[in-house]
Design an enzyme around this catalytic site. Structure first.
Site, PDB file in Angstrom:
ATOM      1  N   ASN A   7       0.920  -1.277   0.210  1.00  0.00           N
ATOM      2  CA  ASN A   7       0.011  -0.073   0.081  1.00  0.00           C
ATOM      3  C   ASN A   7       0.789   1.034  -0.032  1.00  0.00           C
ATOM      4  OD1 ASN A   7      -1.919   2.263   0.541  1.00  0.00           O
ATOM      5  ND2 ASN A   7      -2.908   0.951   2.073  1.00  0.00           N
ATOM      6  N   LYS A  14       2.722   0.872   3.590  1.00  0.00           N
ATOM      7  CA  LYS A  14       2.169  -0.187   4.419  1.00  0.00           C
ATOM      8  C   LYS A  14       2.420  -1.366   3.698  1.00  0.00           C
ATOM      9  CE  LYS A  14      -1.363   3.192   6.837  1.00  0.00           C
ATOM     10  NZ  LYS A  14      -2.605   3.119   6.955  1.00  0.00           N
ATOM     11  N   ARG A  90      -2.141  -1.599  -3.683  1.00  0.00           N
ATOM     12  CA  ARG A  90      -3.156  -0.646  -3.878  1.00  0.00           C
ATOM     13  C   ARG A  90      -3.067   0.375  -4.811  1.00  0.00           C
ATOM     14  NH1 ARG A  90      -3.032   5.009  -0.513  1.00  0.00           N
ATOM     15  NH2 ARG A  90      -5.062   6.014  -0.979  1.00  0.00           N
ATOM     16  N   HIS A 179      -9.610   6.238  -1.446  1.00  0.00           N
ATOM     17  CA  HIS A 179      -9.651   5.719  -0.203  1.00  0.00           C
ATOM     18  C   HIS A 179     -10.704   4.611  -0.090  1.00  0.00           C
ATOM     19  CE1 HIS A 179      -7.586   9.841   1.050  1.00  0.00           C
ATOM     20  NE2 HIS A 179      -6.624   8.982   0.960  1.00  0.00           N
ATOM     21  N   ASN A 209      -2.309  11.547   5.948  1.00  0.00           N
ATOM     22  CA  ASN A 209      -1.505  12.705   4.989  1.00  0.00           C
ATOM     23  C   ASN A 209      -2.846  13.114   3.753  1.00  0.00           C
ATOM     24  OD1 ASN A 209       0.780  14.366   4.345  1.00  0.00           O
ATOM     25  ND2 ASN A 209       0.909  13.296   2.585  1.00  0.00           N
ATOM     26  N   ARG A 239      -1.842  19.182   0.139  1.00  0.00           N
ATOM     27  CA  ARG A 239      -3.296  19.484  -0.720  1.00  0.00           C
ATOM     28  C   ARG A 239      -4.274  20.469  -0.408  1.00  0.00           C
ATOM     29  NH1 ARG A 239      -4.279  13.306  -2.235  1.00  0.00           N
ATOM     30  NH2 ARG A 239      -2.967  12.978  -0.379  1.00  0.00           N
ATOM     31  N   LEU A 281       0.952  16.071  11.178  1.00  0.00           N
ATOM     32  CA  LEU A 281      -0.034  16.569  12.073  1.00  0.00           C
ATOM     33  C   LEU A 281       0.647  16.555  13.635  1.00  0.00           C
ATOM     34  CD1 LEU A 281      -3.028  17.995  11.885  1.00  0.00           C
ATOM     35  CD2 LEU A 281      -3.373  15.763  13.629  1.00  0.00           C
ATOM     36  N   ARG A 282       1.203  15.612  13.830  1.00  0.00           N
ATOM     37  CA  ARG A 282       1.926  15.418  15.131  1.00  0.00           C
ATOM     38  C   ARG A 282       2.799  16.576  15.418  1.00  0.00           C
ATOM     39  NH1 ARG A 282       3.996   9.204  13.907  1.00  0.00           N
ATOM     40  NH2 ARG A 282       4.342  10.572  12.099  1.00  0.00           N
ATOM     41  N   GLU A 382      -6.596  -1.712   5.259  1.00  0.00           N
ATOM     42  CA  GLU A 382      -6.713  -1.705   3.800  1.00  0.00           C
ATOM     43  C   GLU A 382      -5.983  -2.895   3.318  1.00  0.00           C
ATOM     44  OE1 GLU A 382      -6.653   2.455   2.104  1.00  0.00           O
ATOM     45  OE2 GLU A 382      -5.198   2.434   3.955  1.00  0.00           O
TER      46      GLU A 382
END
Length: 396
Positions: A7, A14, A90, A179, A209, A239, A281-282, A382
């Site tokens: 993925n 992943k 994916r 997704h 992300n 984005r 984001l962290r 996924e």
């Protein structure tokens, strides 16, 4: 049979090696922060977990490291590549050509190259993963599972843009959605958790992300935030999400930007990165906690955009049984979940702050007992969904 799942996301890979049909995970892992000097490689087996921080320049390097770990003489789980019978990939954008899981051929790869411009942050990495896997696992069947497939059930009124009809009928310009593997997996898990199979209204919120939100009625997608390409809707890592399209013409005609520059800016330099200088984001939450006003405003904007979509999808569904948070941010950021659900009591959404603060890898309910709407955190998988669809294709 052993099925390797790859993925490849915009900044991560992943992977899982799964014994099918038992759905037994033999090993799994994650390569994250690709393109940075402090990229992280995590590799897990049933016995051990390995983690290291190092520079991973690109997806090719990351995929080579994944295969090296799987076949490593000491920590690997297979002795030879021939033990892996199938590799499930994916693939983000299937365009009009692919609406179901597909065995990969040269013709399929040629089509995927045509869709590069539709998903520039994803399809090239997906295709690179396929090409590398074909070399390393030459004897394995290569299978593509498309993000866009889950959205085939959307009604035309939701898929079609208000532009001249010929662009829909002759060129296939419409909302494709993305997704989909994640939204499908968590919505099915939610229905099982709710023990309700009919008259169900669910909103699935995939936050990583890349971000997207889907309205799911009776297990079928009826609307979705991403569109023709995975660029609009919610604010994402780099984005912009929704913008007024006239901005593009202003940038080109009045400010002198080239179209390629605008495309790069909206795709690679906007979103949370453009607002804060950080794409993770962290980092943004940490900086906001230190008093960084730009980071705090970006978080507020992010939350507000999600809330607006929830409101519109409640109207489209004419009801709401549950909201599902999933993916890296959705599963791990109690800040985002908490602020999205704040002041939503009109919809019957009441968050339990104590439950929201608990970390778990299991499905968990984080709403108050009095909440009319279930608030669920469901870890997406996924990879397992791709494995199931790959196995079904080969045994149908």
């Amino acid at each position: 049979m052993k099925v390797l799942i790859l993925n490849s996301g915009s900044s991560s890979i992943k992977f899982q090696l799964i014994e099918m049909p038992q759905e037994e995970v033999i090993c799994s892992g994650l390569v994250e922060r690709i393109g940075f000097k402090d990229a992280i490689l995590t590799y897990k087996t049933n016995e051990n977990e390995y983690k290291e921080t190092l520079e991973i320049e690109n997806h090719q390097k990351g995929l080579e490291m994944v295969s090296a770990n799987i076949m490593d003489p000491e920590k690997g789980v297979v002795k030879d590549a021939s033990e892996i019978e199938a590799v499930g990939h994916r693939v983000v954008h299937g365009g009009d050509a692919f609406s179901a899981t597909t065995l990969i051929t040269e013709e399929v790869k040629d089509k995927l190259r045509e869709f590069t411009n539709l998903a520039p942050l994803h399809n090239p990495h997906n295709l690179k993963g396929i090409e590398i896997a074909e070399k390393i696992f030459a004897g394995a069947k290569q299978i593509a599972v498309f993000d866009t497939a889950f959205f085939q059930t959307m009604p035309v009124m939701a898929r079609k843009y208000a532009i001249p009809n010929k662009f829909y009928t002759e060129h296939g310009i419409k909302l494709y959605g993305f997704h989909g593997t994640s939204h499908k997996y968590v919505s099915e898990k939610a229905l099982g958790y709710l023990q309700k199979t009919s008259n169900t209204n669910i909103i699935t919120v995939h936050l990583g992300n890349g971000c997207s939100i889907t309205a799911v009625k009776n297990g079928k997608s009826i609307d979705h935030s991403l569109g023709f390409a995975p660029s609009n809707g919610l604010i994402m890592g780099s984005r912009s999400g929704d913008i007024d399209h006239s901005l593009i013409f202003y940038l080109v005609n009045d400010l002198g930007y080239e179209l390629d520059q605008v495309n790069k800016m909206l795709t690679n330099e906007s979103g949370m990165l453009g607002l804060t200088g950080y794409s993770d984001l962290r980092d943004i939450e940490a900086e906001a906690g230190k008093g960084n006003n730009e980071c705090q405003l970006a978080l507020d904007m992010n939350v507000y955009r999600i809330k607006k979509y929830i409101g519109s999808y409640v109207a489209a569904l004419n009801g709401l049984d549950a909201i599902i948070f999933t993916a890296g941010i959705g599963e791990n950021s109690d800040y985002i979940r908490g602020h999205v659900c704040k002041d939503m009591d009109y919809f019957g959404i009441e968050l339990d702050e104590a439950k929201n603060g608990v970390r778990s890898k299991e499905i968990r309910e984080i709403n108050m007992p009095t909440s009319k709407v279930k608030i669920l955190v469901i870890p997406t998988n996924e990879e397992l969904e791709i494995a199931k669809q790959s196995y079904e294709l080969l045994h149908s």
